[in-house]
Write an enzyme that holds these catalytic residues in place. Structure first.
Site, PDB file in Angstrom:
ATOM      1  N   GLY A  68     -24.126   6.771  29.652  1.00  0.00           N
ATOM      2  CA  GLY A  68     -24.984   7.640  28.621  1.00  0.00           C
ATOM      3  C   GLY A  68     -26.329   7.131  28.687  1.00  0.00           C
ATOM      4  O   GLY A  68     -26.635   5.912  28.886  1.00  0.00           O
ATOM      5  N   GLN A  73     -34.498   5.973  24.787  1.00  0.00           N
ATOM      6  CA  GLN A  73     -34.276   4.852  25.500  1.00  0.00           C
ATOM      7  C   GLN A  73     -35.288   4.794  26.638  1.00  0.00           C
ATOM      8  O   GLN A  73     -35.463   4.042  27.540  1.00  0.00           O
ATOM      9  CB  GLN A  73     -32.907   4.577  26.057  1.00  0.00           C
ATOM     10  CG  GLN A  73     -31.934   4.370  25.151  1.00  0.00           C
ATOM     11  CD  GLN A  73     -30.402   4.298  25.511  1.00  0.00           C
ATOM     12  OE1 GLN A  73     -29.868   5.312  25.610  1.00  0.00           O
ATOM     13  NE2 GLN A  73     -29.851   3.110  26.083  1.00  0.00           N
ATOM     14  N   CYS A 126     -25.071  -1.763  26.055  1.00  0.00           N
ATOM     15  CA  CYS A 126     -26.035  -0.602  25.826  1.00  0.00           C
ATOM     16  C   CYS A 126     -27.449  -0.888  26.882  1.00  0.00           C
ATOM     17  O   CYS A 126     -27.565  -2.175  27.048  1.00  0.00           O
ATOM     18  CB  CYS A 126     -26.669  -0.883  24.570  1.00  0.00           C
ATOM     19  SG  CYS A 126     -28.078   0.468  24.175  1.00  0.00           S
ATOM     20  N   LEU A 127     -27.754   0.082  27.482  1.00  0.00           N
ATOM     21  CA  LEU A 127     -28.773  -0.342  28.454  1.00  0.00           C
ATOM     22  C   LEU A 127     -29.963  -0.669  27.786  1.00  0.00           C
ATOM     23  O   LEU A 127     -30.860  -1.459  28.415  1.00  0.00           O
ATOM     24  CB  LEU A 127     -29.194   0.933  29.381  1.00  0.00           C
ATOM     25  CG  LEU A 127     -28.002   1.533  30.229  1.00  0.00           C
ATOM     26  CD1 LEU A 127     -28.472   2.879  30.804  1.00  0.00           C
ATOM     27  CD2 LEU A 127     -27.621   0.438  31.233  1.00  0.00           C
ATOM     28  N   HIS A 168     -22.088   6.589  20.554  1.00  0.00           N
ATOM     29  CA  HIS A 168     -23.124   5.720  20.819  1.00  0.00           C
ATOM     30  C   HIS A 168     -24.312   6.436  21.003  1.00  0.00           C
ATOM     31  O   HIS A 168     -25.676   6.054  20.733  1.00  0.00           O
ATOM     32  CB  HIS A 168     -22.650   4.865  22.073  1.00  0.00           C
ATOM     33  CG  HIS A 168     -23.670   4.016  22.696  1.00  0.00           C
ATOM     34  ND1 HIS A 168     -23.328   2.763  22.551  1.00  0.00           N
ATOM     35  CD2 HIS A 168     -24.740   4.023  22.989  1.00  0.00           C
ATOM     36  CE1 HIS A 168     -24.366   1.888  22.869  1.00  0.00           C
ATOM     37  NE2 HIS A 168     -25.306   2.875  23.424  1.00  0.00           N
ATOM     38  N   GLU A 169     -24.433   7.755  21.952  1.00  0.00           N
ATOM     39  CA  GLU A 169     -25.619   8.178  22.270  1.00  0.00           C
ATOM     40  C   GLU A 169     -26.142   8.840  21.163  1.00  0.00           C
ATOM     41  O   GLU A 169     -27.571   8.966  20.960  1.00  0.00           O
ATOM     42  CB  GLU A 169     -25.129   8.983  23.513  1.00  0.00           C
ATOM     43  CG  GLU A 169     -24.884   8.303  24.728  1.00  0.00           C
ATOM     44  CD  GLU A 169     -25.746   7.313  24.960  1.00  0.00           C
ATOM     45  OE1 GLU A 169     -27.088   7.181  24.862  1.00  0.00           O
ATOM     46  OE2 GLU A 169     -25.247   6.210  25.495  1.00  0.00           O
ATOM     47  N   HIS A 172     -28.242   6.690  19.073  1.00  0.00           N
ATOM     48  CA  HIS A 172     -29.372   6.476  19.273  1.00  0.00           C
ATOM     49  C   HIS A 172     -30.671   7.282  18.880  1.00  0.00           C
ATOM     50  O   HIS A 172     -31.805   6.726  18.391  1.00  0.00           O
ATOM     51  CB  HIS A 172     -29.551   6.398  20.876  1.00  0.00           C
ATOM     52  CG  HIS A 172     -29.234   5.177  21.561  1.00  0.00           C
ATOM     53  ND1 HIS A 172     -30.165   4.109  21.288  1.00  0.00           N
ATOM     54  CD2 HIS A 172     -28.342   5.129  22.631  1.00  0.00           C
ATOM     55  CE1 HIS A 172     -29.470   3.090  22.207  1.00  0.00           C
ATOM     56  NE2 HIS A 172     -28.690   3.679  22.778  1.00  0.00           N
TER      57      HIS A 172
END
Length: 214
Positions: A68, A73, A126-127, A168-169, A172
């Site tokens: 995702g 991000q 997480c990225l 999660h997304e 963000h």
């Protein structure tokens, strides 16, 4: 320090991002854009630019081996995210974690609500927090309302790992990182997780590191 372009029109900034081609740079924790609620998408990019931006998000997600990616991000404070998970994990782990393939999709202006009270806790990464993972308890089933990239309504119930991904997304887009919901005693490097905590559930990690599971 904010750059001169931080307050430029969003469409102009996205055009600049896309001009270089290839995967976009992923913003790491500590940047304010990850901590601010995003703007509701209301045509700021226009259909053609939105399609190009979505494709860039997809390319960037794949290049980073993520499941995702949310617009903040890559430094864009719009309420847009992409998700996709081929679920390349062994059968036992897939069954216990509820990890089944999630086809690629675009989430525009998403919001979720829990379905029932059940929660499950697993290691999550997480990225934008590279190199680390921590255990996060999340709703096992959520109802997601959003639009797709063509403005069509989305109203769908997600369960298991796909529910974790969309939570999660969407978080963000509200200025939250998974660490805000994590058991901080579980915080581990990727190397430590691979060496010590690769079991299907984090029960052994909880016992050894001293935190509780739901």
């Amino acid at each position: 320090m904010a750059s001169e372009n931080d307050h430029a029109p969003l469409a102009e900034r996205v055009e600049e991002l896309l001009a270089a081609g290839g995967p976009l740079p992923v913003v790491a924790a500590g940047r304010p854009v990850l901590r601010r609620p995003t703007e509701t998408y209301d045509g700021q990019l226009g259909p053609a630019l939105l399609a190009r931006f979505v494709e860039a998000l997809r390319l960037t997600m794949h290049a980073a081996h993520g499941v995702g990616l949310a617009a903040p991000q890559v430094g864009v404070e719009l309420r847009i995210a992409v998700v996709e998970d081929p679920a390349p994990v062994p059968g036992e782990i897939a069954e216990i974690r509820g990890r089944h393939p999630l086809p690629f999709r675009v989430l525009v202006n998403p919001a979720y609500e829990p379905v029932g009270t059940a929660r499950a806790a697993f290691f999550e990464g997480c990225l934008s927090v590279p190199g680390w993972q921590a255990v996060v308890a999340r709703h096992t089933e959520v109802r997601l309302r959003a639009e797709d990239e063509h403005g069509r309504p989305v109203d769908e119930v997600f369960t298991g790992w796909p529910a974790r991904i969309v939570q999660h997304e969407t978080d963000h887009l509200d200025g939250m990182l998974y660490l805000d919901r994590a058991e901080l005693r579980s915080l581990s490097t990727n190397e430590a997780v691979a060496a010590l905590w690769s079991q299907p559930t984090p029960a052994e990690a909880a016992a050894a590191l001293g935190f509780e599971l739901p």
